[in-house]
Design an enzyme around this catalytic site. Structure first.
Site, short mmCIF file in Angstrom:
data_model
loop_
_atom_site.label_atom_id
_atom_site.label_comp_id
_atom_site.label_asym_id
_atom_site.label_seq_id
_atom_site.Cartn_x
_atom_site.Cartn_y
_atom_site.Cartn_z
N ASP A 111 -3.17 -18.87 -27.23
CA ASP A 111 -3.20 -19.92 -26.19
C ASP A 111 -4.55 -20.64 -26.22
O ASP A 111 -4.71 -21.67 -25.58
CB ASP A 111 -3.00 -19.30 -24.81
CG ASP A 111 -1.52 -19.09 -24.49
OD1 ASP A 111 -0.68 -19.44 -25.33
OD2 ASP A 111 -1.22 -18.58 -23.39
N ASP A 151 9.08 -17.44 -25.84
CA ASP A 151 7.85 -16.82 -25.32
C ASP A 151 8.12 -15.40 -24.83
O ASP A 151 9.28 -15.01 -24.61
CB ASP A 151 7.31 -17.69 -24.17
CG ASP A 151 5.78 -17.70 -24.13
OD1 ASP A 151 5.17 -16.73 -24.61
OD2 ASP A 151 5.21 -18.67 -23.61
C1 GLA Z 1 2.52 -18.89 -22.22
C2 GLA Z 1 2.42 -19.68 -23.51
C3 GLA Z 1 1.95 -21.09 -23.21
C4 GLA Z 1 2.95 -21.73 -22.25
C5 GLA Z 1 3.09 -20.88 -20.99
C6 GLA Z 1 4.20 -21.41 -20.11
O1 GLA Z 1 1.28 -18.68 -21.64
O2 GLA Z 1 1.57 -19.05 -24.42
O3 GLA Z 1 1.86 -21.85 -24.39
O4 GLA Z 1 4.18 -21.88 -22.89
O5 GLA Z 1 3.40 -19.53 -21.31
O6 GLA Z 1 4.38 -20.68 -18.95
#
Ligand code: GLA
Length: 760
Positions: free
Chosen positions: A555, A485
């Site tokens: 997301d 990420d």
């Molecule tokens: C980001 C990602 C999510 C999740 C969060 C965790 O927002 O896009 O899918 O993994 O971080 O903190």
């Protein structure tokens, strides 16, 4: 003119060579070829269904001659003649469609390369010097007409799709230092026209991949990211179509994408004479790259292609190219396993017992990969602390990760873990030890976002640390997958440890180190797959895709919003890498409720994942999920490696949308149809399939939904393509999926490898 005289000094190389039979009928030629016609001083590239040509003009500049559908081998292209000066305000240098222009002489167009020397000279006029053809790629050296500065242009071509990759290497052989102010990878010159339209992608967090169209008129359009990474405000992809004649399956389209995961720019300029020039590479904003004598700078690759079969074919060519030439498993495609991710179920409240319960349930549903998301490390109980401390949290996992990993493996699934290695929370041991490791300007405030700062990966010590931590994590734990990420943009991009004039090298060095870490981790741990996630889809580009196996487009997991998100994504990127999860209802983003059927069918358009709290599912929901996952495994090769046809567009919140994926060998097609909102008693439009084998017979079976009374169980490909199929979709958020299996044996072979249930 005969072929022999046309190619006096023909040099034929490439991914495969053009045979004389193929040359007689170039549309059918499967190979690629690079020729240099020494008499005309013309370079010509033939590949897939395209021809690309440029020549050395009378001034010694490299001038684009042609980029379009494949021409006959003996068609004469060139010589490149210098355009006439139109007026004293339109200097020749600016009217010449140069392949790679330096800023110097009387040029007024956006140059590919602009620099200044230590002595104050800012003039750079690039002229042809020499060429060589090596390992199927064409290398051309340009040199400034006064100083010993050279630019090595590289052209690679994919034989199957005709997609070209261009990049430049700037070398300082002069006796004084210089500083590069802007450096593009390439410029693409299109034929003059007044009816072009530009397509591009825009977005923001949870709302990525909006397809936009605007007419091109004289003036400039800048698609870019100034964020330090790819970003989602624009994606580094473009397509330009001739107006009045285009749609999904018809019309001329020039398209391209940059392979770079840092700040980038694609500058699209139409001049008043209607010449169009697309220049892409490092974003010149805040860019400065000094070169001492003997030093060089390599640009990223700018890929581009052409088709006269519409924007749908442009996307399919890109998808095919990504699968065969970009992704780490190339030229084979590794299919995505069905994944479970704990994030939306448990957020930061992960622990051994809870994750084991989720794993048991996931395995029972048919899931093949179990991923523990954020919260497993350091003092990570919220997003306020812990980033940077990649040690297992012993309160949550008293015995380390091993018991959970063993359990997951014992259930027949592979194991994955979330990491965000380029970031640090100020509230972390790493930051307390190394507050100078982040991007910052000395004595200035640092701006956190999501309570975190960006580690300066451009520093050797920081990138060495990040590599070691991840290498250890993967060496000490039997992990098959990392969700990588990256949850914020850069701010205050200073590198105070370097001399002021060197600091802006950060834009290049950071990304090179990121790529290097990924490359070395993959070499040391070849069984580990990686997903590129950036708070959703903010780091999806052909650069990161070369080192990761899948991407997280958004997301936003609302299945209705996802239809547009996934559709926009598909213009540039392959469904093979597009992960899509079934999550809870009502959805966390917009509180919209939807049926499990709708959620599954929306997610089955890409790599299927589950992100819901499955412990709360009822026995009926479990049974339904089991059936969908089993059905998905039967169509996943088609969805992930097939040819995608966008039949009805969900853009602009359209109520109806439909896609079809067809196996490369024509043996199977999968049709997805969605209705966001029914109106009055309107029937759903008849859907006409595409890309089937007309003469073969296909048996249809519904995964979900209802076909109109009288729909035959079996009919010819011609029937499904010309008579079509009527589905009954009604009300709000209804969906259907139909599989068409060819009856009888296939005539060609598929190029995908099938995934095993445990991809270790
Ligand atoms: C980001 C990602 C999510 C999740 C969060 C965790 O927002 O896009 O899918 O993994 O971080 O903190």
């Amino acid at each position: 003119m005969s072929r022999a005289t046309s190619y006096l000094a023909a040099v034929v190389l490439g991914l495969s060579t053009l045979s004389s039979a193929a040359a007689a009928n170039p549309q059918e030629a499967p190979g690629s070829a690079i020729h240099f016609d020494a008499a005309q001083r013309v370079f010509r590239i033939d590949a897939g269904k395209i021809t690309y040509a440029f020549g050395v003009n009378g001034d010694g500049a490299l001038q684009t001659l042609y980029w379009g559908s494949r021409l006959a081998a003996d068609d004469l292209l060139g010589p490149a003649s210098v355009p006439k000066e139109r007026s004293s305000f339109d200097p020749v240098g600016s009217n010449t469609p140069q392949e790679y222009a330096g800023w110097g002489g009387a040029i007024t167009v956006m140059p590919d390369l602009k620099l200044h020397f230590a002595d104050g000279n800012r003039d750079l006029v690039l002229r042809y010097d020499s060429y060589r053809i090596e390992n199927g790629s064409l290398h051309i050296t340009l040199q400034d007409r006064a100083a010993k500065v050279t630019v090595g242009l590289r052209y690679v071509v994919d034989a199957a799709t005709g997609i070209l990759g261009r990049s430049a290497r700037i070398e300082n052989h002069a006796s004084q230092a210089l500083t590069i102010d802007r450096a593009a990878a390439a410029s693409w010159n299109l034929p003059s026209a007044t009816d072009y339209s530009l397509r591009y992608l825009t977005g923001t967090w949870a709302s990525e991949w909006h397809l936009r169209t605007r007419p091109l008129t004289p003036g400039a359009t800048e698609l870019e990211s100034r964020r330090g990474s790819t970003g989602d405000e624009n994606n580094s992809w473009f397509a330009i179509e001739r107006g009045g004649e285009w749609n999904e399956s018809r019309g001329r389209v020039w398209f391209g994408a940059l392979a770079w995961s840092g700040s980038w720019s694609i500058h699209i300029d139409q001049d008043v004479l209607n010449q169009v020039r697309v220049t892409g590479g490092f974003n010149p904003f805040d860019f400065s790259y000094p070169l001492e004598p003997g030093q060089s700078l390599q640009t990223p690759v700018f890929y581009a292609g052409y088709t006269d079969e519409g924007i749908g074919e442009a996307s399919r060519l890109l998808h095919q190219f990504e699968r065969s030439s970009i992704l780490p498993a190339r030229p084979q495609l590794k299919l995505r396993p069905v994944l479970y991710n704990s994030w939306e179920a448990t957020e930061f409240k992960v622990n051994e017992a809870g994750q084991q319960r989720l794993a048991e349930k996931a395995a029972a549903l048919g899931v093949e990969r179990f991923v523990v998301d954020d919260g497993w490390f350091g003092a990570r109980n919220s997003d306020h602390a812990g980033l940077g401390d990649w040690v297992v949290n012993r309160e949550k996992f008293p015995n380390g990760l091993k018991p959970l990993i063993d359990k997951v493996h014992g259930l027949g699934m592979s194991f994955g873990l979330w990491v965000e290695p380029e970031m640090v929370n100020p509230d972390s041991d790493l930051y307390r030890q190394h507050p100078d490791w982040v991007l910052h300007f000395e004595g200035r405030q640092r701006s956190p976002a999501r309570h975190q700062l960006v580690l300066n990966l451009a520093r050797e010590d920081v990138s060495a640390h990040v590599f070691e931590v991840l290498d250890q994590l993967l060496s000490q734990n039997d992990i098959q997958f990392l969700k990588w990420d990256y949850n914020r943009n850069w701010s205050e991009p200073g590198w105070p440890q370097l001399a002021p004039e060197q600091q802006q090298k950060v834009y290049v060095a950071y990304v090179h180190h990121l790529y290097d870490i990924l490359r070395r981790l993959r070499e040391r741990h070849p069984g580990v797959e990686i997903e590129s996630c950036s708070g959703g889809g903010a780091r999806v580009d052909l650069g990161i895709m070369g080192l990761t196996d899948e991407v997280w487009p958004s997301d936003n997991t609302d299945p209705s919003d996802r239809l547009s998100i996934q559709d926009g994504f598909s213009y540039a990127y392959a469904p093979a890498v597009m992960m899509s999860w079934v999550t809870g209802s009502p959805n966390w983003v917009n509180r919209r409720s939807s049926s499990l059927d709708f959620r599954f069918l929306s997610s089955m358009q890409g790599g299927l994942g589950i992100g819901a709290n499955i412990l709360e599912w009822t026995p009926a929901e479990d049974a339904s999920a089991r059936a969908y996952i089993a059905a998905y495994k039967g169509i996943r090769a088609t969805v992930q490696s097939g040819r995608l046809y966008r039949l009805l567009s969900p853009q602009e919140r359209a109520p109806q949308s439909a896609t079809e994926s067809v196996q490369a060998d024509g043996s199977q097609a999968v049709l997805f149809a969605f209705l966001r909102q029914g109106q009055e008693a309107q029937a759903y439009p008849t859907l006409y399939l595409q890309g089937l084998d007309s003469a073969a017979r296909y048996r249809q079976r519904l995964i979900h939904g209802k076909a109109a009374v009288g729909t035959p169980e079996m009919a010819s490909g011609a029937y499904w393509m010309h008579h079509g199929i009527d589905l009954s979709l009604q009300g709000d958020l209804d969906a259907a999926a139909v599989v068409f299996d060819r009856v009888g044996s296939s005539t060609s072979t598929s190029t995908t490898s099938t995934s095993t249930s445990r991809d270790r």
